[in-house]
Scaffold this motif. Structure first.
Motif, short mmCIF file in Angstrom:
data_model
loop_
_atom_site.label_atom_id
_atom_site.label_comp_id
_atom_site.label_asym_id
_atom_site.label_seq_id
_atom_site.Cartn_x
_atom_site.Cartn_y
_atom_site.Cartn_z
N GLU A 125 3.90 13.86 2.29
CA GLU A 125 4.85 13.85 3.41
C GLU A 125 4.26 13.12 4.62
N VAL A 126 2.98 13.31 4.87
CA VAL A 126 2.35 12.60 5.99
C VAL A 126 2.34 11.10 5.73
N ALA A 127 2.05 10.71 4.50
CA ALA A 127 2.06 9.28 4.16
C ALA A 127 3.45 8.70 4.39
N GLY A 128 4.48 9.46 4.05
CA GLY A 128 5.84 8.98 4.30
C GLY A 128 6.15 8.81 5.77
N LEU A 129 5.63 9.71 6.60
CA LEU A 129 5.82 9.59 8.04
C LEU A 129 5.07 8.39 8.60
N VAL A 130 3.87 8.18 8.11
CA VAL A 130 3.09 7.01 8.57
C VAL A 130 3.80 5.73 8.16
N ALA A 131 4.32 5.68 6.94
CA ALA A 131 5.06 4.51 6.49
C ALA A 131 6.27 4.25 7.39
N THR A 132 6.98 5.31 7.74
CA THR A 132 8.14 5.17 8.62
C THR A 132 7.74 4.60 9.97
N ALA A 169 0.82 -1.21 0.00
CA ALA A 169 0.00 0.00 0.00
C ALA A 169 0.85 1.26 0.00
N PHE A 170 1.88 1.30 0.85
CA PHE A 170 2.70 2.51 0.92
C PHE A 170 3.69 2.59 -0.24
N ARG A 171 4.07 1.46 -0.81
CA ARG A 171 4.84 1.50 -2.06
C ARG A 171 4.03 2.20 -3.14
N THR A 213 -4.30 0.78 -2.39
CA THR A 213 -4.26 1.96 -1.53
C THR A 213 -5.63 2.32 -0.97
N ASP A 214 -6.68 1.68 -1.49
CA ASP A 214 -8.05 2.04 -1.08
C ASP A 214 -8.59 1.16 0.03
N THR A 215 -7.95 0.03 0.30
CA THR A 215 -8.48 -0.95 1.25
C THR A 215 -8.06 -0.63 2.67
#
Length: 203
Positions: free
Chosen positions: A121-128, A58-60, A71-73
């Motif tokens: 940027e928020v998605a990147g932080l959540v992935a981290t 999903a984050f990829r 990404t929708d699930t």
């Protein structure tokens, strides 16, 4: 040039060292451990691995801005599990996630993960956060040593610390587990995520 200053975000944050640390943990999981307990009460080890596979894909795709079914699930829609090729597949998609977020475009504009639209940027932080904390989950559940990437760990800690007073925090994280200010940074991040740093497997 990569800026490795703790706490930096945006295209300066390379997720590769953290995905590599997680891939090493995946390689250390024995088949006999798949039914074991984890710090995530609803997950056995096999479910945690399935969750890791799903969130990594999903984050990829969120980083690639390749929006669709992956990404929708919502991650809580079904109990995740692993497929027969998980040992080869997980390290591969972890590397793909890191590569996707090396593109500065991943950190800009809007994207989607878990069915939620959010800034890149928020998605990147959540992935981290997901990579660091679930790495700890997997290490604890399988009795492995865990050394997360120091930069990713600092970013994860700061992200979680900023959420403490967020009214919507309870939709994502459990109540903060108090941890002493002199405790290791990983323990403090784990406590902020709603986990007990002293958790031990019951399997």
């Amino acid at each position: 040039m990569t800026d490795s200053t703790p706490g930096t975000t945006g295209p300066t944050l390379d997720l590769g060292p953290q995905t590599e640390a997680l891939a090493q943990l995946v390689a250390g999981v024995g088949d006999e451990q798949l039914a074991g307990t984890t710090p995530c009460p609803e997950y056995a080890v096999r479910h945690l691995l399935g969750h890791l596979a799903g969130l990594t894909i999903a984050f990829r795709d969120a980083g690639r801005k390749d929006l669709g079914a992956t990404t929708d699930t919502s991650p809580g829609s079904t109990l995740p599990d692993i497929g027969p090729g998980w040992r080869a597949e997980l390290p591969k998609i972890l590397a793909e996630l890191a590569d996707a977020w090396r593109d500065p475009a991943a950190w800009t504009g809007m994207t989607r993960a878990g069915g939620v639209d959010l800034p890149g940027e928020v998605a990147g932080l959540v992935a981290t956060d997901e990579l660091v904390i679930h790495g700890w989950d997997l290490a604890r559940a399988t009795g492995q040593e865990y050394t997360p990437d120091p930069v990713a760990l600092q970013v994860c800690h700061d992200f979680l610390a900023a959420s403490v007073d967020d009214p919507s925090r309870g939709e994502i994280f459990g109540p903060v587990v108090p941890v002493g200010p002199d405790a290791p940074l990983l323990d403090r991040a784990v406590g902020l995520s709603g986990r007990d740093p002293g958790w031990k497997s019951r399997s």
